[in-house]
Design a protein around this motif. Structure first.
Motif, mmCIF file in Angstrom:
data_model
loop_
_atom_site.group_PDB
_atom_site.id
_atom_site.type_symbol
_atom_site.label_atom_id
_atom_site.label_comp_id
_atom_site.label_asym_id
_atom_site.label_seq_id
_atom_site.Cartn_x
_atom_site.Cartn_y
_atom_site.Cartn_z
ATOM 1 N N ASP A 295 0.861 -1.184 0.000
ATOM 2 C CA ASP A 295 0.000 0.000 0.000
ATOM 3 C C ASP A 295 0.900 1.239 0.000
ATOM 4 O O ASP A 295 1.667 1.456 0.940
ATOM 5 C CB ASP A 295 -0.896 -0.020 1.242
ATOM 6 N N LEU A 296 0.807 2.051 -1.066
ATOM 7 C CA LEU A 296 1.563 3.296 -1.178
ATOM 8 C C LEU A 296 0.597 4.473 -1.135
ATOM 9 O O LEU A 296 -0.426 4.460 -1.832
ATOM 10 C CB LEU A 296 2.362 3.340 -2.486
ATOM 11 N N ARG A 297 0.929 5.478 -0.326
ATOM 12 C CA ARG A 297 0.086 6.671 -0.265
ATOM 13 C C ARG A 297 0.934 7.906 -0.548
ATOM 14 O O ARG A 297 2.127 7.934 -0.244
ATOM 15 C CB ARG A 297 -0.600 6.782 1.095
ATOM 16 N N SER A 298 0.264 8.898 -1.115
ATOM 17 C CA SER A 298 0.965 10.100 -1.542
ATOM 18 C C SER A 298 0.060 11.303 -1.348
ATOM 19 O O SER A 298 -1.171 11.168 -1.342
ATOM 20 C CB SER A 298 1.367 9.954 -3.020
ATOM 21 N N SER A 299 0.686 12.463 -1.186
ATOM 22 C CA SER A 299 -0.104 13.701 -1.100
ATOM 23 C C SER A 299 -0.754 14.020 -2.437
ATOM 24 O O SER A 299 -1.733 14.768 -2.500
ATOM 25 C CB SER A 299 0.790 14.869 -0.659
ATOM 26 N N PHE A 325 8.808 -9.951 -9.300
ATOM 27 C CA PHE A 325 8.026 -11.142 -8.979
ATOM 28 C C PHE A 325 6.623 -11.005 -9.569
ATOM 29 O O PHE A 325 5.826 -10.187 -9.107
ATOM 30 C CB PHE A 325 7.973 -11.357 -7.466
ATOM 31 N N GLN A 326 6.366 -11.761 -10.581
ATOM 32 C CA GLN A 326 5.115 -11.674 -11.322
ATOM 33 C C GLN A 326 4.309 -12.966 -11.132
ATOM 34 O O GLN A 326 4.878 -14.001 -10.768
ATOM 35 C CB GLN A 326 5.414 -11.447 -12.813
ATOM 36 N N PRO A 327 2.996 -12.947 -11.409
ATOM 37 C CA PRO A 327 2.217 -11.792 -11.847
ATOM 38 C C PRO A 327 1.748 -10.945 -10.662
ATOM 39 O O PRO A 327 1.610 -11.449 -9.553
ATOM 40 C CB PRO A 327 1.041 -12.429 -12.573
ATOM 41 N N ASN A 328 1.494 -9.671 -10.936
ATOM 42 C CA ASN A 328 0.923 -8.799 -9.921
ATOM 43 C C ASN A 328 -0.055 -7.826 -10.585
ATOM 44 O O ASN A 328 -0.198 -7.807 -11.810
ATOM 45 C CB ASN A 328 2.013 -8.066 -9.134
ATOM 46 N N GLN A 329 -0.703 -7.025 -9.771
ATOM 47 C CA GLN A 329 -1.676 -6.055 -10.267
ATOM 48 C C GLN A 329 -1.499 -4.760 -9.500
ATOM 49 O O GLN A 329 -1.275 -4.769 -8.286
ATOM 50 C CB GLN A 329 -3.101 -6.587 -10.073
ATOM 51 N N ILE A 330 -1.566 -3.624 -10.203
ATOM 52 C CA ILE A 330 -1.499 -2.321 -9.559
ATOM 53 C C ILE A 330 -2.796 -1.578 -9.819
ATOM 54 O O ILE A 330 -3.333 -1.606 -10.931
ATOM 55 C CB ILE A 330 -0.275 -1.499 -10.060
ATOM 56 N N GLU A 331 -3.315 -0.922 -8.777
ATOM 57 C CA GLU A 331 -4.582 -0.196 -8.911
ATOM 58 C C GLU A 331 -4.624 0.976 -7.949
ATOM 59 O O GLU A 331 -3.920 1.003 -6.934
ATOM 60 C CB GLU A 331 -5.756 -1.141 -8.628
ATOM 61 N N ARG A 332 -5.451 1.980 -8.311
ATOM 62 C CA ARG A 332 -5.675 3.128 -7.432
ATOM 63 C C ARG A 332 -6.948 2.891 -6.642
ATOM 64 O O ARG A 332 -7.952 2.429 -7.176
ATOM 65 C CB ARG A 332 -5.788 4.404 -8.253
ATOM 66 N N ASN A 333 -6.883 3.254 -5.337
ATOM 67 C CA ASN A 333 -8.028 2.975 -4.473
ATOM 68 C C ASN A 333 -8.117 4.014 -3.366
ATOM 69 O O ASN A 333 -7.396 3.945 -2.368
ATOM 70 C CB ASN A 333 -7.902 1.565 -3.878
ATOM 71 N N SER A 336 -4.935 5.661 -2.299
ATOM 72 C CA SER A 336 -3.841 4.703 -2.186
ATOM 73 C C SER A 336 -3.539 4.075 -3.541
ATOM 74 O O SER A 336 -4.404 4.015 -4.418
ATOM 75 C CB SER A 336 -4.195 3.591 -1.198
ATOM 76 N N ILE A 337 -2.311 3.622 -3.672
ATOM 77 C CA ILE A 337 -1.926 2.806 -4.812
ATOM 78 C C ILE A 337 -1.572 1.440 -4.261
ATOM 79 O O ILE A 337 -0.669 1.310 -3.432
ATOM 80 C CB ILE A 337 -0.744 3.430 -5.574
ATOM 81 N N ILE A 338 -2.313 0.429 -4.683
ATOM 82 C CA ILE A 338 -2.153 -0.921 -4.162
ATOM 83 C C ILE A 338 -1.467 -1.794 -5.208
ATOM 84 O O ILE A 338 -1.890 -1.841 -6.364
ATOM 85 C CB ILE A 338 -3.520 -1.550 -3.797
ATOM 86 N N ILE A 339 -0.392 -2.478 -4.790
ATOM 87 C CA ILE A 339 0.297 -3.447 -5.646
ATOM 88 C C ILE A 339 0.193 -4.795 -4.945
ATOM 89 O O ILE A 339 0.605 -4.933 -3.785
ATOM 90 C CB ILE A 339 1.775 -3.078 -5.843
#
Length: 412
Positions: A295-299, A325-333, A336-339
Motif C-alpha cells: 500500500d503506497l500513499r501520496s499527497s 516477482f510476477q504476476p501482480n496487479q497495480i490499482e488506485r483505491n 492509495s496505490i495498491i500493488i
C-alpha cells in the motif's frame, strides 16, 4: 628481603598489567577516510572480555579448541596488530553492500601465511579473495572489504594527511560494545550496539522502545514480512538506495505484508533434432516467490501514478513491472496505490500507525541463498527475526536469535 614487603609492589604491577591488557584503550582513530558517511566501531577489548566471561560460564566449549584443524592459523597468530577499536566504514556514493576496514600489520609475511592457511586466492597486485572478503596488502597496512572497488581510492586517501579525519573513539562510542555512526557534514548521529545472550540490539536512545505486544502479534500471524513506514522513514531508507525515486514519486506512506512460497517455474528452450526440425524443451525448476500486498500513499496520488507510467513501470495489463516477482496487479483505491501479487493473494495486516519492519527467518529464504558459505548460513539460520522500530527521534533494531544453551558470542 622480607617477603611481605614484596606483596604490595607485586600487586601494583599485576594491577597495572591487567589494566593495560584489558582496560587501557588507544582511542585515536587512524583509518576513517574523509568521505566516509557511516562508521562502525567495535570495542575489541570489551568484546574479548565478554567472550572470556561467556567461555568461563560454559565449560562445554573449553575442549573445542583442541578439535580445530591444526593447519588453520588462528587470528592471534596472523601477524595483524589487533586494534583497540576496529574501524569499519562505508564511503559516500558507494553501494550499500560495500564496507571496508584498515588494520596494521606487525608481520606482513606471517599474514601471508595466515591467508594461505585460510585458502585465500591470490589475485595479483597484493589482492587476495575468499568468498565475499577482499584483502589488499599495502606495506604495513591491510585493507579489507566486501569489494575491491574502492581499494585504490582508500589507499590514496590514507596516504595523505588531508584524506583522513582526525577522530577519537569517544566521538562515536560510549560504554557500549560497538556503535554505528552516520556522518553528514559536521553532524554525527550515533547508535549503540549491544550483544546479548540471544539478541543484538542497536539503538540511539538509552531506553528501548516497548513493542512487545506488536512483536507477539506478528509472530502469531506468521508472515515473512510486515512493514509500515511514514514519509520520514521512507526518506531515511532511500538514502541507501534511490533518493530521487522517493522525491519524484512523492510517496509519504508505505505498508507491506508478504509471505514466501516455493513454486514450480517452467523454462522453455528450443533446439533442433537430427533432421534439423525445431524442437521445444520444457524444464521445471523450483523457485522461491513472495506473495505480497503493498500500500503506497501520496499527497498527490495522480502524480505518483503518472510518475510510474513515465518510468514505464505500469504495462497495458496494469502490472507493476518494477517488482520482478510476477504476476501482480497495480490499482488506485481512494488515495492509495495498491500493488498485490495475483497468484496467491494475501490480506494486508491491520494498520498500527507505527513505524516498523518485521522480517521473520524462513527456511525457504535460506534455501534460495545458494551463494552463502556454510558459516554464513549457520549464522542466518540462528536468527529468529529482525525488527526495526521508530518512535519520534528514537530508533531501534533488534536482531533476535533462537534460544539455545550457548550465547551468541560462543555460537558465531
Amino acid at each position: 628481603m622480607n617477603k611481605k614487603k614484596l606483596i604490595v609492589p607485586l600487586f601494583v604491577l599485576l594491577a597495572a598489567a591487567v589494566y593495560f591488557v584489558f582496560f587501557y584503550k588507544n582511542k585515536a582513530l587512524k583509518f576513517v577516510p574523509e568521505n566516509a558517511d557511516v562508521v562502525v566501531l567495535i570495542d575489541v577489548k570489551k568484546l574479548t572480555g565478554q567472550y572470556i566471561s561467556s567461555l568461563v560460564a560454559h565449560p562445554s566449549k573449553w575442549s573445542e579448541s583442541k578439535k580445530k584443524d591444526k593447519k588453520t592459523i588462528p587470528l592471534k597468530d596472523s601477524g595483524i596488530k589487533i586494534p583497540d577499536f576496529l574501524q569499519v566504514f562505508h564511503l559516500k556514493g558507494a553501494k550499500f553492500s560495500e564496507w571496508y576496514s584498515v588494520v596494521e600489520l606487525k608481520d606482513p609475511q606471517k599474514f601471508l601465511t595466515f591467508l594461505k592457511s585460510h585458502q585465500f586466492i591470490n589475485k595479483g597486485q597484493d589482492i587476495f579473495r575468499k568468498d565475499q572478503v577482499f584483502i589488499k596488502i599495502e606495506g604495513e597496512n591491510c585493507i579489507l572489504g566486501t569489494s575491491e572497488t574502492a581499494f585504490t581510492a582508500i589507499q590514496q586517501l590514507l596516504s595523505k594527511p588531508s584524506g583522513k579525519k582526525t577522530f577519537t573513539a569517544d566521538r562515536f562510542i560510549g560504554s557500549s560494545l560497538g556503535s554505528i555512526s552516520f556522518i553528514s557534514g559536521k553532524k554525527i548521529q550515533n547508535f549503540s550496539i549491544e550483544l546479548k545472550a540471544d539478541e543484538i540490539e542497536i539503538k540511539n536512545a538509552a531506553e528501548a522502545i516497548s513493542f512487545a505486544a506488536a512483536i507477539s502479534d506478528m509472530q502469531r500471524k506468521n508472515h515473512f514480512l510486515e512493514a509500515e513506514l511514514d514519509g520520514q522513514n521512507i526518506k531515511n531508507y532511500a538514502r541507501f538506495f534511490n533518493k530521487n525515486l522517493v522525491d519524484s514519486a512523492q510517496v509519504n506512506y508505505f505498508k507491506a505484508t508478504a509471505d514466501l512460497e516455493q513454486v514450480n517455474d517452467t523454462i522453455i528452450s528450443y533446439g533442433y533434432d537430427d533432421n534439423f526440425n525445431e524442437t521445444e524443451k520444457k524444464t521445471v525448476q523450483k523457485i522461491i516467490q513472495p506473495n505480497y500486498i503493498i500500500d503506497l500513499r501520496s499527497s498527490a496520488p495522480e502524480k505518483t501514478w503518472d510518475y510510474f507510467q513515465y518510468k514505464k513501470w505500469i504495462n497495458a495489463q496494469n502490472q507493476f513491472t518494477a517488482i520482478p516477482f510476477q504476476p501482480n496487479q497495480i490499482e488506485r483505491n481512494e488515495g492509495s496505490i495498491i500493488i498485490k501479487s495475483t497468484r496467491k493473494p494475501i490480506a494486508s495486516s491491520p494498520e498500527l500507525k507505527e513505524n516498523y519492519i518485521f522480517i521473520r527467518n524462513s527456511s525457504l529464504l535460506l534455501s534460495s541463498l545458494s551463494t552463502l558459505t556454510s558459516t554464513e548460513k549457520k549464522i542466518l539460520s540462528d536468527i529468529e527475526y529482525i525488527f526495526y522500530r521508530n518512535k519520534g527521534q528514537n530508533y531501534q533494531v533488534s536482531i533476535k536469535a533462537k534460544k539455545e544453551e550457548l550465547p551468541l558470542i560462543l555460537r558465531w
